[in-house]
Write a protein that holds these residues in place. Structure first.
Motif, mmCIF file in Angstrom:
data_model
loop_
_atom_site.group_PDB
_atom_site.id
_atom_site.type_symbol
_atom_site.label_atom_id
_atom_site.label_comp_id
_atom_site.label_asym_id
_atom_site.label_seq_id
_atom_site.Cartn_x
_atom_site.Cartn_y
_atom_site.Cartn_z
ATOM 1 N N ASN A 81 -4.878 7.071 4.897
ATOM 2 C CA ASN A 81 -4.580 5.722 4.413
ATOM 3 C C ASN A 81 -4.552 5.674 2.886
ATOM 4 N N ALA A 82 -5.496 6.412 2.269
ATOM 5 C CA ALA A 82 -5.517 6.466 0.798
ATOM 6 C C ALA A 82 -4.238 7.124 0.285
ATOM 7 N N LYS A 83 -3.820 8.213 0.966
ATOM 8 C CA LYS A 83 -2.589 8.896 0.558
ATOM 9 C C LYS A 83 -1.376 7.988 0.762
ATOM 10 N N ALA A 84 -1.332 7.282 1.911
ATOM 11 C CA ALA A 84 -0.223 6.368 2.190
ATOM 12 C C ALA A 84 -0.166 5.259 1.144
ATOM 13 N N ASN A 85 -1.320 4.732 0.771
ATOM 14 C CA ASN A 85 -1.360 3.682 -0.258
ATOM 15 C C ASN A 85 -0.800 4.190 -1.580
ATOM 16 N N GLU A 86 -1.168 5.423 -1.919
ATOM 17 C CA GLU A 86 -0.644 6.018 -3.155
ATOM 18 C C GLU A 86 0.876 6.151 -3.095
ATOM 19 N N LEU A 87 1.372 6.600 -1.935
ATOM 20 C CA LEU A 87 2.816 6.771 -1.772
ATOM 21 C C LEU A 87 3.545 5.432 -1.838
ATOM 22 N N PHE A 88 3.003 4.409 -1.190
ATOM 23 C CA PHE A 88 3.650 3.091 -1.226
ATOM 24 C C PHE A 88 3.607 2.491 -2.633
ATOM 25 N N ASP A 89 2.510 2.758 -3.349
ATOM 26 C CA ASP A 89 2.450 2.305 -4.745
ATOM 27 C C ASP A 89 3.534 2.992 -5.570
ATOM 28 N N LEU A 151 21.333 5.898 -8.130
ATOM 29 C CA LEU A 151 21.581 6.049 -6.690
ATOM 30 C C LEU A 151 21.000 7.358 -6.167
ATOM 31 N N ASP A 152 21.123 8.403 -6.974
ATOM 32 C CA ASP A 152 20.508 9.682 -6.582
ATOM 33 C C ASP A 152 18.996 9.524 -6.463
ATOM 34 N N ASP A 153 18.427 8.800 -7.452
ATOM 35 C CA ASP A 153 16.974 8.558 -7.392
ATOM 36 C C ASP A 153 16.603 7.702 -6.187
ATOM 37 N N SER A 154 17.508 6.799 -5.806
ATOM 38 C CA SER A 154 17.210 5.939 -4.661
ATOM 39 C C SER A 154 17.156 6.732 -3.368
ATOM 40 N N GLU A 155 17.947 7.813 -3.292
ATOM 41 C CA GLU A 155 17.862 8.688 -2.120
ATOM 42 C C GLU A 155 16.481 9.347 -2.046
ATOM 43 N N ASP A 156 15.968 9.765 -3.213
ATOM 44 C CA ASP A 156 14.594 10.306 -3.266
ATOM 45 C C ASP A 156 13.589 9.233 -2.844
ATOM 46 N N LEU A 157 13.903 7.996 -3.221
ATOM 47 C CA LEU A 157 13.022 6.884 -2.853
ATOM 48 C C LEU A 157 12.962 6.715 -1.333
ATOM 49 N N ASP A 158 14.100 6.837 -0.680
ATOM 50 C CA ASP A 158 14.121 6.716 0.789
ATOM 51 C C ASP A 158 13.248 7.782 1.436
ATOM 52 N N GLU A 159 13.330 8.990 0.885
ATOM 53 C CA GLU A 159 12.496 10.083 1.410
ATOM 54 C C GLU A 159 11.019 9.778 1.183
ATOM 55 N N LEU A 160 10.722 9.204 0.012
ATOM 56 C CA LEU A 160 9.334 8.853 -0.300
ATOM 57 C C LEU A 160 8.817 7.778 0.653
ATOM 58 N N VAL A 161 9.671 6.778 0.938
ATOM 59 C CA VAL A 161 9.294 5.721 1.884
ATOM 60 C C VAL A 161 9.046 6.312 3.265
ATOM 61 N N GLU A 162 9.926 7.207 3.678
ATOM 62 C CA GLU A 162 9.779 7.843 4.994
ATOM 63 C C GLU A 162 8.478 8.636 5.078
ATOM 64 N N GLU A 163 8.175 9.369 3.991
ATOM 65 C CA GLU A 163 6.926 10.149 3.956
ATOM 66 C C GLU A 163 5.712 9.229 4.032
ATOM 67 N N ALA A 164 5.769 8.119 3.273
ATOM 68 C CA ALA A 164 4.649 7.175 3.260
ATOM 69 C C ALA A 164 4.439 6.572 4.648
ATOM 70 N N GLU A 166 5.303 7.928 7.516
ATOM 71 C CA GLU A 166 4.792 8.979 8.412
ATOM 72 C C GLU A 166 3.288 9.172 8.214
ATOM 73 N N VAL A 167 2.875 9.162 6.957
ATOM 74 C CA VAL A 167 1.433 9.317 6.672
ATOM 75 C C VAL A 167 0.653 8.140 7.244
ATOM 76 N N ARG A 168 1.223 6.922 7.074
ATOM 77 C CA ARG A 168 0.555 5.735 7.620
ATOM 78 C C ARG A 168 0.480 5.798 9.142
ATOM 79 N N ALA A 169 1.553 6.292 9.780
ATOM 80 C CA ALA A 169 1.571 6.414 11.245
ATOM 81 C C ALA A 169 0.521 7.418 11.716
ATOM 82 N N GLU A 170 0.391 8.533 10.966
ATOM 83 C CA GLU A 170 -0.625 9.531 11.325
ATOM 84 C C GLU A 170 -2.026 8.951 11.173
#
Length: 287
Positions: A81-89, A151-164, A166-170
């Motif tokens: 949860n701490a890691k997910a919070n960091e990612l969402f921030d 836009l390229d950075d926004s693609e990285d953002l989507d990956e970051l959101v997905e990772e966050a 996934e971490v929250r789901a775990e």
């Protein structure tokens, strides 16, 4: 309860004492049998108590084991949860930096650049106008490039959101495990408490049965002591009777001897003796 006082022991007849000894023996045997049954029941209850205590201990061990697992999953959940919070921030920070909702889109900028380039190629412009046109084209190309980079950075953002996510789901899965294991631990805790309660009840019953055993055994021992006392008194009476019989026989012999001596004296004085007198003399050895 069958008992005998010292006065009764001395005053009762032999027949009465023999009857009393039988009663004491029978009651002693009956009490010993009762004590044996109570001891057996007590031992069974103590064994059952130990089984319940062992059962409670097993539940305690399972509860503690599950609580350890609960703690492990809690730590993992909290870390995730701490890691997910960091990612969402970080996601929010990147969104703020990108400002994706502001400015023109790529297609619009490309269209404007094409129009300006066409104008540059087809129209006759003064040097000043052409320089201004070239500057506009360069400015729009810079905006286009910046927009593409965003836009390229926004693609990285989507990956970051997905990772966050996934971490929250775990973390949620570990939380579900915490709940599941905590419920099982509580169940074993309740079963442990119940087993200890049953063990206490059975132990109380065993203690009560032990008191009854002691009571029966002590009473049996008392009856045995009284039985031994009566037996001893009977032996004393037998000895007294034997001594009385011996004394009686000795007295009879003395009387027979005295009588024989009188008959013998009569014989010496010339008196005629009958057959019975002669037998008395023979019996005492005077003839």
């Amino acid at each position: 309860m069958v008992s005998v006082t010292e006065e009764e022991l001395q005053n009762k007849s032999k027949g009465e004492l023999i009857k009393l000894a039988g009663q004491l023996r029978d009651r002693r045997n009956e009490l010993n049998q009762k004590a044996s049954k109570r001891a057996s029941k007590r031992d069974d209850l103590n064994a059952e108590t130990r089984e319940k205590v062992d059962e409670a201990q097993e539940h305690r061990e399972k509860r503690d084991e599950l609580n350890e697992q609960v703690q492990e999953h809690k730590e993992k959940r909290n870390d995730l949860n701490a890691k997910a919070n960091e990612l969402f921030d970080e996601v929010e920070e990147k969104k703020s930096d990108l400002e994706l909702d502001e400015g023109k889109d790529i297609e619009e900028l490309e269209s404007e650049i094409e129009d300006l380039e066409f104008k540059q190629q087809t129209e006759v412009l003064s040097t000043e106008d052409e320089r201004e046109l070239i500057e506009k084209i360069e400015e729009k190309r810079e905006k286009l490039q910046a927009r593409k980079e965003k836009l390229d950075d926004s693609e990285d953002l989507d990956e970051l959101v997905e990772e966050a996510e996934e971490v929250r789901a775990e973390a949620s899965r570990h939380h579900e495990k915490v709940t599941e294991l905590a419920d099982k631990a509580q169940e074993h805790h309740n079963q442990m408490i119940e087993a200890y309660r049953e063990a206490d009840e059975i132990r109380d019953e065993a203690d009560e049965m032990h008191e009854k055993f002691v009571e029966a055994q002590e009473s049996a021992d008392q009856h045995h002591e009284d039985f031994v006392r009566v037996q001893k008194r009977l032996r004393e009476l037998d000895k007294q009777e034997e001594e009385e019989r011996k004394s009686e026989k000795e007295k009879e012999r003395e009387e027979a001897k005295e009588e024989a001596e009188e008959i013998y004296q009569q014989f010496k004085e010339g008196e005629t003796l009958d057959t019975e007198d002669l037998m008395k003399l023979q019996k005492t050895g005077l003839l």
